[in-house]
Design a protein around this motif. Structure first.
Motif, mmCIF file in Angstrom:
data_model
loop_
_atom_site.group_PDB
_atom_site.id
_atom_site.type_symbol
_atom_site.label_atom_id
_atom_site.label_comp_id
_atom_site.label_asym_id
_atom_site.label_seq_id
_atom_site.Cartn_x
_atom_site.Cartn_y
_atom_site.Cartn_z
ATOM 1 N N THR A 24 46.540 42.032 43.136
ATOM 2 C CA THR A 24 47.027 42.089 44.175
ATOM 3 C C THR A 24 46.536 42.694 45.464
ATOM 4 O O THR A 24 47.830 41.588 46.269
ATOM 5 N N GLY A 54 52.342 43.011 39.525
ATOM 6 C CA GLY A 54 52.538 44.034 40.031
ATOM 7 C C GLY A 54 53.944 43.968 41.003
ATOM 8 O O GLY A 54 54.754 44.766 41.040
ATOM 9 N N GLN A 85 41.056 42.722 40.117
ATOM 10 C CA GLN A 85 41.993 42.851 40.485
ATOM 11 C C GLN A 85 43.046 41.966 41.723
ATOM 12 O O GLN A 85 41.665 41.571 42.045
ATOM 13 N N THR A 145 49.456 49.515 41.036
ATOM 14 C CA THR A 145 49.785 48.541 40.989
ATOM 15 C C THR A 145 50.474 48.239 41.492
ATOM 16 O O THR A 145 50.778 46.157 42.000
#
Lengths: 476, 100
Positions: free
Chosen positions: B56, A195, B54, A238
């Motif tokens: 994040t 990210g 994911q 992201t």
């Protein structure tokens, strides 16, 4: 010292103080490529003419005081990253003729500053491999011993930097593809937090793991490049919304009081080379001398990382690589119907390992198998990530070897995919957890092969990694 | 072997990849070895653990839906394998060829 041997920092100082021009610096790098590439095979495409033109433009920016940190510095790019107007094959023949109409976001940032692109680096096709033997353009040789592999998947980038064919390189790390070849070749390789950098324009492999980062000669240079390429991108949802810290600001701060964990599972691993272990232990001693508090810690799910990684990656691969079908771009094989065109283009355009991964992914994602493979791997991923979350409550950083062994012989593991997958055992856990990690050159073994030590940080904790790396690295 | 030649043929067809019979053999052996290794995950207790899709923590990332300049039509067209009258040529989707 030749100009091509300079670090970014040194080259930047030389350019700004008019000791040499970007054209002179670029020419020396291009000469080195000409002299060495036939042996090392680090480049698929060399941009001789355009690099010199870009260097002339950079010299103009430098002389008019409009330069930025990477202006005029010759760099190379892994071929699985799109570069506008410069052929980008991903090391697979299906894209043999592909010239992207746009730059990846990170590359655009460098080129806008007047960075000089000298060429595109050989790699394992689409990042699939740990030895650079899965390239359809031949393997990359290790510049320290041509009979050994350069590591992978970013073997060409690591070899090019280590062999001074460029000043630095931009590569991609899904599960170790920057760090492992950097350790094999004696370069610094940095995987950022997931990210932190935009992946727009990177040929996607496993989207939940893919990152893009630098391979450099020093930690300082890695921090410098990161300061220039990191940040939010509207084209990659992201990417973090936070502003990018100035990674160079605190890089020289001393390390006293820093808590460093030694994850015991990495050192208990079967097959860990004794010299690698010894070199890592010396680096740990150095940290103690520098005032770090070193303690043993545990990441109990480490032994499941390879299984998790090699389920997630083929699954995401099989989906991502669906776009390569010979229809809109790339190399098309004539077929008697649509199916024949697809299947023929993919048969001739992909190397064996790419096919294997697509097959595994297609199998694991099919009805009846999804829960047993993909979902289970994603669930164990939670436990691996939790291990890191827990351990970073106690320590600031972790130290491990980057690879259990130094560079191995070309062909040695080629026919045993599982043995090659195991080469990622030290680098894949951090990728699964999405945390940043750096491989720092830590000297050579008795055979003269480089050994890298890995510094793993907490999510978005890049700064501390650079602080430690710059003090641990052993250059040359 | 956990994967048969028949299964390799089936997934190759689903994956749109033509394989030679030697390749089918090799993939059956190597993929079986990989799948056998994956059984190591069966020893992990995953009761009550949610999957991680994911890392994040970002959610619902949106951007304004607006057009942007994209003057690369010529470059995009130049990448196409076959063009006729400024259009991409592809085989008919429904033009099935009946095997003899």
């Amino acid at each position: 010292m030749q100009l091509n041997e300079l670090t970014i920092k040194e080259a930047q100082e030389g350019l700004r103080s008019k000791k040499f021009t970007s054209v002179e610096l670029t020419k020396v790098c291009l000469d080195r490529i000409k002299a060495r590439n036939k042996d090392v095979n680090a480049f698929i495409t060399v941009c001789e003419e355009s690099a010199l033109e870009e260097a002339r433009v950079a010299d103009g920016l430098l002389s008019s005081g409009q330069d930025s940190p990477l202006t005029g510095i010759p760099f190379s790019v892994k071929d699985a990253i799109c570069t506008a107007g410069v052929r980008s094959t991903g090391s697979a023949k299906i894209l043999d003729n592909y010239t992207p109409p746009y730059d990846a976001t990170v590359i655009g940032k460098i080129r806008k500053q007047g960075g000089v692109l000298v060429g595109k680096n050989n790699c394992d096709a689409f990042g699939h491999g740990a030895s650079n033997e899965n390239s359809m353009y031949g393997p990359v040789s290790n510049p320290h011993d041509l009979s050994k592999v350069a590591g992978g998947s970013s073997g060409g980038s690591a070899a090019a930097v280590a062999d001074n064919m460029c000043i630095y390189s931009i590569a991609e790390d899904t599960g170790g593809s920057i760090r492992q070849p950097a350790s094999f070749c004696g370069a610094s390789g940095f995987r950022p937090s997931y990210g932190r950098n935009s992946r727009f324009g990177i040929m996607p492999m496993a989207s939940s793991l893919d990152t893009v980062g630098p391979i450099t000669k020093t930690t300082y240079d890695a921090a410098l490049v990161m300061s220039q390429i990191a940040g939010q991108d509207i084209l990659d949802g992201t990417t973090l919304h936070d502003s990018v810290p100035n990674y160079l600001e605190k890089i020289n701060e001393d390390l006293s009081g820093l808590r460093v964990g030694i994850p015991k599972e990495y050192f208990e691993l079967e097959g860990l080379d004794s010299e690698v272990k010894e070199i890592t232990a010396k680096q740990i001693d150095k940290l103690k001398e520098l005032g770090c508090k070193v303690e043993e810690v545990s990441l109990p799910h480490t032994k499941y990382a390879i299984a998790v990684y090699y389920i997630l990656v083929p699954c995401e691969d099989s989906s991502n690589l669906g776009r390569l079908d010979g229809i809109r771009y790339g190399v098309r094989q004539k077929g008697k119907d649509l199916y024949d065109l697809y299947a023929g283009s993919r048969a001739t355009g992909f190397p064996e390992e790419v096919k294997r991964r697509i097959l595994i992914g297609t199998y694991a994602l099919s009805a009846g198998y999804y829960d047993a493979y993909y979902k289970k791997a994603q669930t164990v991923r939670t436990l691996i990530k939790r291990d890191f979350d827990e351990v970073f409550k106690k320590v600031d950083l972790l130290i491990t070897p980057t690879s259990p062994f130094p560079a191995f012989g070309v062909g040695e593991k080629k026919d045993d995919p599982l043995a090659l997958y195991m080469a990622d055992v030290m680098v894949s856990p951090a990728a699964i957890a999405g945390v940043p990690a750096l491989s720092v050159p830590s000297g050579k073994n008795s055979a003269g092969l480089p050994v890298g030590v890995q510094i793993i940080g907490s999510r978005y904790g890049e700064e501390k990694i650079f602080r430690v790396g710059s003090k641990l690295e052993i250059i040359n | 072997m956990s994967l048969s030649i028949e299964e390799v043929k089936k997934i190759a067809q689903l994956s749109r990849i033509k394989l030679t019979s030697e390749e089918e053999q090799r993939h059956a052996v190597t993929i079986s070895a990989v799948l056998d290794y994956m059984k190591i995950l069966n020893e992990v207790d995953i009761n009550g653990v949610d999957p991680t899709f994911q890392v994040t923590g970002l959610e619902d990332v949106i951007r304004v839906d607006e057009s942007r300049d994209c003057n690369i039509i010529k470059e995009l067209m130049a990448q196409m394998p076959e063009i006729e009258s400024n259009e991409l040529v592809v085989p008919g989707v429904f033009a099935e060829v009946i095997e003899e």
